[in-house]
Design a protein around this motif. Structure first.
Motif, PDB file in Angstrom:
ATOM      1  N   UNK A 138       0.901  -1.161  -0.055  1.00  0.00           N
ATOM      2  CA  UNK A 138       0.073   0.001  -0.040  1.00  0.00           C
ATOM      3  C   UNK A 138       1.033   1.215   0.033  1.00  0.00           C
ATOM      4  N   UNK A 139       1.909   1.228   0.891  1.00  0.00           N
ATOM      5  CA  UNK A 139       2.767   2.463   0.774  1.00  0.00           C
ATOM      6  C   UNK A 139       3.602   2.642  -0.426  1.00  0.00           C
ATOM      7  N   UNK A 140       4.016   1.522  -1.153  1.00  0.00           N
ATOM      8  CA  UNK A 140       4.710   1.701  -2.114  1.00  0.00           C
ATOM      9  C   UNK A 140       3.851   2.301  -3.374  1.00  0.00           C
ATOM     10  N   UNK A 141       2.587   1.891  -3.622  1.00  0.00           N
ATOM     11  CA  UNK A 141       1.740   2.354  -4.464  1.00  0.00           C
ATOM     12  C   UNK A 141       1.595   3.978  -4.484  1.00  0.00           C
ATOM     13  N   UNK A 142       1.458   4.168  -3.145  1.00  0.00           N
ATOM     14  CA  UNK A 142       1.317   5.720  -2.762  1.00  0.00           C
ATOM     15  C   UNK A 142       2.743   6.351  -3.048  1.00  0.00           C
ATOM     16  N   UNK A 143       3.742   5.985  -2.678  1.00  0.00           N
ATOM     17  CA  UNK A 143       5.191   6.610  -2.889  1.00  0.00           C
ATOM     18  C   UNK A 143       5.395   6.965  -4.789  1.00  0.00           C
ATOM     19  N   UNK A 144       4.977   6.017  -5.266  1.00  0.00           N
ATOM     20  CA  UNK A 144       5.184   5.777  -7.083  1.00  0.00           C
ATOM     21  C   UNK A 144       4.064   6.778  -7.523  1.00  0.00           C
ATOM     22  N   UNK A 145       3.173   7.231  -6.663  1.00  0.00           N
ATOM     23  CA  UNK A 145       2.288   8.040  -7.318  1.00  0.00           C
ATOM     24  C   UNK A 145       2.875   9.455  -6.849  1.00  0.00           C
ATOM     25  N   UNK A 146       3.463   9.618  -5.740  1.00  0.00           N
ATOM     26  CA  UNK A 146       4.288  10.987  -5.477  1.00  0.00           C
ATOM     27  C   UNK A 146       5.485  11.224  -6.170  1.00  0.00           C
TER      28      UNK A 146
END
Length: 137
Positions: free
Chosen positions: A26-34
């Protein structure tokens, strides 16, 4: 030459392996969006199967819950993108609106952080995450 980045996801060392894997994803998915520099364009093999196009080192680390909060604060102070995931968020299966509302109304210190993701210049992220161990599941 491309800037050398590093992504780090630190999870609460008390999480079981399944919960740590879930929080990390979940965290990696959001990092990739940022930060769109994390992943490359599609990488396909000779049969056309899509492979992960990760450009930079990504580590999953573990540590104490209070260290997670300190990491988030230090990374924000350095101007790095930071993503948090909370123990409360883990309980809200497929209830995004409830999750968003809970986070939006929480007071400082009220949410229990169980995972933190940061991305940035390799040496800086490495220095911020020195107190963590590599996650061993």
């Amino acid at each position: 030459m491309t800037e050398l980045l590093r992504a780090a996801i630190a999870v609460d060392k008390s999480l079981d392996a399944g919960a740590a894997a879930n929080a990390s994803a979940i965290v990696m998915g959001q990092l990739a969006r940022l930060d769109d520099r994390i992943y490359a364009d599609d990488v396909c093999d000779g049969e056309g199967s899509l492979h992960a196009g990760i450009r930079f080192n990504t580590l999953v680390l573990s540590g104490r819950r209070n260290h997670l909060t300190a990491l988030a604060e230090s990374a924000r102070a350095e101007g790095l993108p930071v993503v948090l995931f909370t123990a409360q968020g883990r309980t809200l299966d497929n209830s995004f609106d409830a999750y968003r509302a809970m986070v939006a109304t929480a007071r400082p210190g009220e949410l229990s952080v169980c995972a933190v993701g940061v991305v940035g210049e390799h040496d800086l992220v490495r220095s911020l995450t020195r107190r963590f161990s590599v996650y061993r599941g």
